[in-house]
Design an enzyme around this catalytic site. Sequence first.
Site, PDB file in Angstrom:
ATOM      1  N   CYS A 157     -52.813  20.900 -70.216  1.00 36.39           N
ATOM      2  CA  CYS A 157     -51.613  21.727 -70.344  1.00 36.39           C
ATOM      3  C   CYS A 157     -50.449  21.125 -69.550  1.00 36.39           C
ATOM      4  O   CYS A 157     -49.843  20.167 -69.987  1.00 36.39           O
ATOM      5  CB  CYS A 157     -51.908  23.173 -69.949  1.00 36.39           C
ATOM      6  SG  CYS A 157     -50.730  24.309 -70.677  1.00 36.39           S
ATOM      7  N   HIS A 200     -56.096  24.282 -73.288  1.00 37.34           N
ATOM      8  CA  HIS A 200     -57.024  24.302 -72.152  1.00 37.34           C
ATOM      9  C   HIS A 200     -58.461  24.132 -72.638  1.00 37.34           C
ATOM     10  O   HIS A 200     -59.144  25.139 -72.895  1.00 37.34           O
ATOM     11  CB  HIS A 200     -56.908  25.632 -71.398  1.00 37.34           C
ATOM     12  CG  HIS A 200     -55.624  25.794 -70.657  1.00 37.34           C
ATOM     13  ND1 HIS A 200     -55.457  25.381 -69.355  1.00 37.34           N
ATOM     14  CD2 HIS A 200     -54.437  26.309 -71.053  1.00 37.34           C
ATOM     15  CE1 HIS A 200     -54.218  25.650 -68.965  1.00 37.34           C
ATOM     16  NE2 HIS A 200     -53.575  26.209 -69.979  1.00 37.34           N
ATOM     17  N   GLU A 229     -61.016  23.508 -71.017  1.00 35.27           N
ATOM     18  CA  GLU A 229     -61.996  24.007 -70.037  1.00 35.27           C
ATOM     19  C   GLU A 229     -62.546  25.385 -70.400  1.00 35.27           C
ATOM     20  O   GLU A 229     -63.660  25.734 -70.018  1.00 35.27           O
ATOM     21  CB  GLU A 229     -61.403  24.027 -68.624  1.00 35.27           C
ATOM     22  CG  GLU A 229     -60.260  25.011 -68.371  1.00 35.27           C
ATOM     23  CD  GLU A 229     -58.873  24.443 -68.674  1.00 35.27           C
ATOM     24  OE1 GLU A 229     -58.769  23.502 -69.483  1.00 35.27           O
ATOM     25  OE2 GLU A 229     -57.887  24.975 -68.102  1.00 35.27           O
TER      26      GLU A 229
HETATM   27  N1  GLN Z   1     -45.919  25.669 -67.052  1.00 31.90           N
HETATM   28  C1  GLN Z   1     -46.227  25.042 -68.290  1.00 31.90           C
HETATM   29  C2  GLN Z   1     -45.799  25.872 -69.486  1.00 31.90           C
HETATM   30  O1  GLN Z   1     -45.596  27.044 -69.377  1.00 31.90           O
HETATM   31  C3  GLN Z   1     -47.701  24.695 -68.372  1.00 31.90           C
HETATM   32  C4  GLN Z   1     -48.580  25.912 -68.383  1.00 31.90           C
HETATM   33  C5  GLN Z   1     -50.025  25.617 -68.068  1.00 31.90           C
HETATM   34  O2  GLN Z   1     -50.351  24.557 -67.533  1.00 31.90           O
HETATM   35  N2  GLN Z   1     -50.902  26.531 -68.387  1.00 31.90           N
HETATM   36  O3  GLN Z   1     -45.678  25.362 -70.557  1.00 31.90           O
END
Ligand code: GLN
Length: 542
Positions: A385, A510, A512
Amino acid sequence: MKSKTKYIFVTGGVLSGVGKGISAASVGNILKSRGLKVNIQKLDPYLNVDAGTLNPAEHGECFVTADGAETDLDLGHYERFMDVELTQKSSTMSGKILKQVIEDERAGKYLGKTVQYIPHVTKAMQEHIEAAAEGFDVHIVEIGGTIGDIEGQGFVEAIRELGIKYGRENCMYIHVVYIPYLGASKEFKTKPAQNAVKDLRNTGIVPDMILARSEKVAPDNTIDKLSLFCGVPKAAIALLPNADTVYQVPLTLEDNGSGDYITKRLGLGLLKSKNKSWRSFVDHVIAPKKKLYKVGMVAKYLDNEDSYFSVVEALKAAGWDNSADVQIEWIDAERLERSPRTVGKVLKSVDGIVVPGGFGNRGIEGKILAADYALKNNLPYLGLCLGMQVAAISAVRQTGIKDANSTEFDPRTPEPVINTMDDQVGKEGTGGTMRLGAYKCSLKSGSIAKKLYKQTMISERHRHRYELNSKYIPALNKQGLDVSGVWEEKGLAEIIEKKDHRFFVASQFHPEFTSRPNRPHPLFVGFINSLKKPVKLATIKQ
Ligand code: GLN
C-alpha cells in the site's frame, strides 16, 4: 425459544491482552475441524463506529474484511485460525449500535417511548449478534475488554439476555482469565481468577467453561482450585500456558478435551476432529529451522508491534513455507529520515525490506530513502500500500523529477505521482470513505506477479485513499518498473514491479490480510524466496 444456531460467548477477566482473541479463534478452529459451520464476531465496547479511525499505535492493526469493514485486529486472528473470509457482520463496535439507536430515535421509530440502554440498546446489540449467527451451526461472540469495564456492560447484558432467550442448552459462556505466577513464593495464584469469575456472576452470567492463561505451565491442582471456587466442572477448565507459537493453542484445547466438552455441552454430539493437518503444520512451525531471514520492516508505529500484526504473520508463514524462520528487524523510518547517511549501514544488515502501509507524512522521506536504496542496491523489497506509493515516488525522483510526491504529503506538489481519485476528492478526513475491501485486479502476462499468483485475475483487499497517477507510468518504465496488476474498471495500478532486480514488487492492496499461516500469500512467498540468493550489491545500471 428454539435456536438453530448454538452460541458461544467469550468474555475476559483479570486483565486484558492475555489472548482472549486467540482463545476465541482457537475455539473456532477446533469446532470448524469437526465439520461444523462456524461464524465468529467481535463486540468492541469502544464508542467508535469502527476501527478505521483508531490509531494503530494505540489499538494495533486495523484489519480489513473482503467486504470493506475496518475492524479490530482480532478478526485477523479469526480469519487465520479458522481459514474463513469474514464479513462486516463480524465486527460490531458500540458506536455503530448507538449511532443506529440515536438515528432511529430521531426518525421517530420508537413511537414516543423513552429510549433506554435496556431494552433498546441491548436489543439492537442482540439483533447484530443474531444477524451474524444466521445460517451457522455455531456462532462465537467475543466481547472486547474485561468484565467490569463500564463501557462493556451493555454487551454483557445483551449476551446474558440471549442466554435466557435461547436457553442454556443453546448457549455457552467461556471466561478467559489470567493466573499470575509469584516468583518469590514460586506459586501460581488463582485468587484474581476467582474474583474475575465473581465479577462475571454479578452480571448474572454463570460461566460454563474457564480458559486459564498463564505465562508458565501451571500445576494441575490449579484446575482443582478453579473448579472448587468458581463452580465450574474440572473437565470444563483448560490451562493455556504461553505456547511456542499461538497456532498451538487449538491443539492444547483439543488435547485437553475442550472440543468434545463444548460439542457435548451444546448438544451437538461427539463429532470427530479432523485437525490432523493443523497438527502437522504446528509440528513444522515449532521444529528447529536451519535458515533464518532477517527482514527489515521500515515502519513508524514502532511502540506497538501489533500495528503490523498481519504483515508479521504473513512473513512468518512465508518463512515456514520455506523451512525458515523470519526475524523482524524494526527500522524506524523517522530515524532514516533524520540521518540519511545511515541508510546504507542499516539496510545492509537485513536480507530484504518490507515497507508496510501507513498514513500521514511522519517518516515518509525515510521510507522513500529505503525504497531508493533497495532499487539501487538490488535489495529485495516488498511494498504494501503506502510501500507501493513510496516506491513509485522514489523511482520517479530517480528520473530527475525531484519534486515527485504524493498529494497526501504535499497537497501542492507540482509532481503528484500519487494523488486522489476524482470521486475521493472532498472525502478526506472522514471515517469509512477510503477505497475499502476487495477489488479485482488483472495481472499482466509474463509478470513476476502472475508467475507468483499462477492466475490472471485476483481479488485483494484495499484500504487507502490515494492512487498511482498514470501520467507517471512512463517515468517508472524508464527506471525499469512496470505496472503488472491493474484494476481494469478504473484503469488504476495495483502492482508495480521491477524485472532486473532480485525482488522488487509492491502492491496498492494489502496481501497480508489474506495470507494464512499454513497457506502463505504468493507475494510474501516470492519475497522470502528471493532472500535465498546471495546479495550482489550495485548490479543495477542507473
Ligand atoms: N496513506 C496512503 C493512502 O491513503 C496509504 C494507505 C495505506 O498504506 N493503507 O493512500
